[in-house]
Design a protein around this motif. Sequence first.
Motif, PDB file in Angstrom:
ATOM      1  N   VAL A 290     -12.901 -14.266   3.133  1.00 23.99           N
ATOM      2  CA  VAL A 290     -13.027 -15.546   2.435  1.00 23.99           C
ATOM      3  C   VAL A 290     -12.674 -16.683   3.384  1.00 23.99           C
ATOM      4  CG1 VAL A 290     -12.170 -16.964   0.515  1.00 23.99           C
ATOM      5  CG2 VAL A 290     -12.482 -14.498   0.198  1.00 23.99           C
ATOM      6  N   LEU A 291     -11.592 -16.490   4.117  1.00 20.48           N
ATOM      7  CA  LEU A 291     -11.153 -17.504   5.081  1.00 20.48           C
ATOM      8  C   LEU A 291     -12.226 -17.734   6.139  1.00 20.48           C
ATOM      9  CD1 LEU A 291      -8.318 -19.015   5.786  1.00 20.48           C
ATOM     10  CD2 LEU A 291      -8.203 -17.333   7.609  1.00 20.48           C
ATOM     11  N   ASP A 292     -12.726 -16.651   6.734  1.00 19.94           N
ATOM     12  CA  ASP A 292     -13.734 -16.769   7.786  1.00 19.94           C
ATOM     13  C   ASP A 292     -15.009 -17.436   7.284  1.00 19.94           C
ATOM     14  OD1 ASP A 292     -11.994 -15.529   9.466  1.00 19.94           O
ATOM     15  OD2 ASP A 292     -13.359 -13.949  10.101  1.00 19.94           O
ATOM     16  N   MET A 293     -15.486 -16.986   6.129  1.00 19.25           N
ATOM     17  CA  MET A 293     -16.760 -17.499   5.615  1.00 19.25           C
ATOM     18  C   MET A 293     -16.668 -18.963   5.227  1.00 19.25           C
ATOM     19  SD  MET A 293     -18.127 -14.215   3.422  1.00 19.25           S
ATOM     20  CE  MET A 293     -19.553 -15.093   2.769  1.00 19.25           C
ATOM     21  N   CYS A 294     -15.554 -19.326   4.577  1.00 20.43           N
ATOM     22  CA  CYS A 294     -15.393 -20.725   4.141  1.00 20.43           C
ATOM     23  C   CYS A 294     -15.237 -21.650   5.356  1.00 20.43           C
ATOM     24  CB  CYS A 294     -14.196 -20.856   3.206  1.00 20.43           C
ATOM     25  SG  CYS A 294     -14.468 -20.190   1.554  1.00 20.43           S
ATOM     26  N   ILE A 295     -14.406 -21.264   6.309  1.00 14.28           N
ATOM     27  CA  ILE A 295     -14.192 -22.100   7.495  1.00 14.28           C
ATOM     28  C   ILE A 295     -15.485 -22.226   8.300  1.00 14.28           C
ATOM     29  CG2 ILE A 295     -13.034 -22.156   9.747  1.00 14.28           C
ATOM     30  CD1 ILE A 295     -10.496 -21.239   8.370  1.00 14.28           C
ATOM     31  N   ARG A 296     -16.186 -21.118   8.434  1.00 16.08           N
ATOM     32  CA  ARG A 296     -17.458 -21.165   9.156  1.00 16.08           C
ATOM     33  C   ARG A 296     -18.442 -22.123   8.477  1.00 16.08           C
ATOM     34  NH1 ARG A 296     -17.788 -16.048   9.906  1.00 16.08           N
ATOM     35  NH2 ARG A 296     -19.026 -15.533   8.065  1.00 16.08           N
ATOM     36  N   GLU A 297     -18.494 -22.083   7.156  1.00 14.98           N
ATOM     37  CA  GLU A 297     -19.410 -22.957   6.409  1.00 14.98           C
ATOM     38  C   GLU A 297     -18.976 -24.417   6.504  1.00 14.98           C
ATOM     39  OE1 GLU A 297     -22.681 -24.034   4.230  1.00 14.98           O
ATOM     40  OE2 GLU A 297     -22.215 -22.028   5.029  1.00 14.98           O
ATOM     41  N   ILE A 298     -17.685 -24.662   6.404  1.00 14.41           N
ATOM     42  CA  ILE A 298     -17.165 -26.037   6.474  1.00 14.41           C
ATOM     43  C   ILE A 298     -17.435 -26.637   7.847  1.00 14.41           C
ATOM     44  CG2 ILE A 298     -15.046 -27.419   6.457  1.00 14.41           C
ATOM     45  CD1 ILE A 298     -13.989 -25.295   4.356  1.00 14.41           C
ATOM     46  N   ILE A 342     -19.391 -30.070  -0.136  1.00 12.37           N
ATOM     47  CA  ILE A 342     -18.474 -29.358   0.752  1.00 12.37           C
ATOM     48  C   ILE A 342     -17.092 -29.169   0.130  1.00 12.37           C
ATOM     49  CG2 ILE A 342     -17.566 -31.402   1.955  1.00 12.37           C
ATOM     50  CD1 ILE A 342     -17.723 -29.775   4.556  1.00 12.37           C
ATOM     51  N   ASN A 343     -16.749 -30.050  -0.814  1.00 17.13           N
ATOM     52  CA  ASN A 343     -15.439 -29.959  -1.463  1.00 17.13           C
ATOM     53  C   ASN A 343     -15.318 -28.714  -2.352  1.00 17.13           C
ATOM     54  OD1 ASN A 343     -14.452 -32.496  -0.400  1.00 17.13           O
ATOM     55  ND2 ASN A 343     -15.892 -33.488  -1.796  1.00 17.13           N
ATOM     56  N   ILE A 344     -16.444 -28.131  -2.751  1.00 15.08           N
ATOM     57  CA  ILE A 344     -16.415 -26.873  -3.499  1.00 15.08           C
ATOM     58  C   ILE A 344     -15.918 -25.751  -2.586  1.00 15.08           C
ATOM     59  CG2 ILE A 344     -17.847 -25.122  -4.644  1.00 15.08           C
ATOM     60  CD1 ILE A 344     -19.646 -27.461  -5.568  1.00 15.08           C
ATOM     61  N   ILE A 345     -16.404 -25.756  -1.346  1.00 16.54           N
ATOM     62  CA  ILE A 345     -16.009 -24.704  -0.404  1.00 16.54           C
ATOM     63  C   ILE A 345     -14.546 -24.868   0.005  1.00 16.54           C
ATOM     64  CG2 ILE A 345     -16.637 -23.509   1.722  1.00 16.54           C
ATOM     65  CD1 ILE A 345     -18.797 -23.592  -0.508  1.00 16.54           C
ATOM     66  N   THR A 346     -14.126 -26.100   0.252  1.00 15.65           N
ATOM     67  CA  THR A 346     -12.709 -26.316   0.581  1.00 15.65           C
ATOM     68  C   THR A 346     -11.828 -25.937  -0.609  1.00 15.65           C
ATOM     69  OG1 THR A 346     -12.782 -28.651  -0.086  1.00 15.65           O
ATOM     70  CG2 THR A 346     -13.239 -28.151   2.226  1.00 15.65           C
ATOM     71  N   GLY A 347     -12.322 -26.210  -1.807  1.00 14.12           N
ATOM     72  CA  GLY A 347     -11.573 -25.849  -3.014  1.00 14.12           C
ATOM     73  C   GLY A 347     -11.427 -24.352  -3.169  1.00 14.12           C
ATOM     74  N   VAL A 348     -12.484 -23.614  -2.820  1.00 12.50           N
ATOM     75  CA  VAL A 348     -12.430 -22.151  -2.889  1.00 12.50           C
ATOM     76  C   VAL A 348     -11.406 -21.602  -1.899  1.00 12.50           C
ATOM     77  CG1 VAL A 348     -13.738 -20.035  -2.417  1.00 12.50           C
ATOM     78  CG2 VAL A 348     -14.792 -21.892  -3.724  1.00 12.50           C
ATOM     79  N   LEU A 349     -11.396 -22.155  -0.692  1.00 17.06           N
ATOM     80  CA  LEU A 349     -10.441 -21.704   0.323  1.00 17.06           C
ATOM     81  C   LEU A 349      -9.004 -21.943  -0.138  1.00 17.06           C
ATOM     82  CD1 LEU A 349      -9.708 -20.608   3.065  1.00 17.06           C
ATOM     83  CD2 LEU A 349     -10.177 -22.849   4.064  1.00 17.06           C
ATOM     84  N   LYS A 350      -8.756 -23.131  -0.668  1.00 14.62           N
ATOM     85  CA  LYS A 350      -7.398 -23.431  -1.151  1.00 14.62           C
ATOM     86  C   LYS A 350      -7.017 -22.525  -2.321  1.00 14.62           C
ATOM     87  CE  LYS A 350      -8.194 -27.842  -1.740  1.00 14.62           C
ATOM     88  NZ  LYS A 350      -7.984 -29.233  -2.146  1.00 14.62           N
TER      89      LYS A 350
END
Length: 465
Positions: A290-298, A342-350
Amino acid sequence: MAASSNSSLSGSSVSSDPEDYQPPIWKSYLYQLQQEAPRPKRITCPQEMENRPKHYGREFHGMISRERADELLGSAEGAYLIRESQRQPGSYTLALRFGHQTLNYRLFYDGKHFVGEKRFESVHDLVTDGLITLYIETKAAEYIARMTTNPIYEHLGYTSLLRDKIVHRLSRVRNEPKKVTFQKDGKISSPLVRHSAIKDCPEKHCNYEKVHNFKVHTFRGPHWCEYCANFLWGLIAQGVRCSDCGLNVHKQCSKLVPSDCQPDLRCIKKVFSCDLTTLVKAHNTPRPMVLDMCIREIEHRGLKSEGLYRVSGFTEHVEDVKLAFDRDGEKAEISATIYPDINIITGVLKLYLRDLPIPVITYDVYSKFIQASKIPDPDTRLEGIHDGLQLLPPAHYETLRYLMAHLKRVTMNEKDNFMSAENLGIVFGPTLMRPPDQNTLSTLNDMRYQKLIVQLLIEHEDILF
């Protein structure tokens, strides 16, 4: 004393390397004893008892003495009845014939019947299990006491040279001097400088040590212990099963199993709220995907979005992505085509970090970080934080290292996204650190220190990790 047989009766799931695999030999002596154990013989009351509790049947004989119960049971092994205590009306006793004597047990009911830890749907099942346990423990007391001395576990592929290397690596890291030296100009000298100089080396998959997550389990059909190879006796709750890898062992054997759990994806029901080390071992990755995928996308979309990580994404969409990860794992779709905000992806990571059962900065080292943050001298404070980092479990350390490197890159775009290390500390402090006692007052008091810790981790990421 013990006979042996192949595992045709075994429901155990032993996994090992195909090249080293040999059919396990399951020790059947305890299984044979269970087959020989006396069977329950209910002694029924010839008359209907008006005061009989609704959860008992005709085995209830009312308020009779121990002597009368002994007469009714006779000499038949396995005979049983229930009586109400003459001294304590309203309390009930199970009278059971075993070993040519009558045994009396205080009997309880709370929706299920029990005399000890195990709970049964019926009195008949309780007596069946009790007779098996009494018979095996009487006939094989010495055998049970020494059955863990030559464990089959060591020969079934659960242990390996890899595990030995992991133990060696962890012991080496933990035994290394933690002292950090500082030069007069305030810059940190070796070993941190040397460490930061090699941190950009090609990434390697980490093999993290993990203890088993054993829980009491009821096995349907014959099962054998995958540690000692002996039968798991009894009717219910015969042993424990690791909910992460599926290992089945006796409760007493679980205390001897090495910390080399290899989680199986078939046992991991979800991604969110799963222990961090368990998840990375199940996916064979150094960090949560989850961390890798979200950071890569962001980072693919760019780091210039104003209020990155501070602005919240639409809650319903964040939940949708969470469900996608739980359902599809690394195949979850989080691209801009599906979720343009993009805030959806940052929200998922958090949310992922917030939902961890054990925070990234674990409960065990929480106080050490808080104490370090209170040190007034900047150099000594960083030294204390570095010491705390060395105490983190390897998977937690790697997750924190990767996240801080990403957040450092976020701050390099501060003129566009307005997110400084201090702002990110406010956002991620309570997410990465939670006090062990979860006390509201202590949580509020610690918030400024949590913020400071994350701020310093970001600002000094290049030398602390």
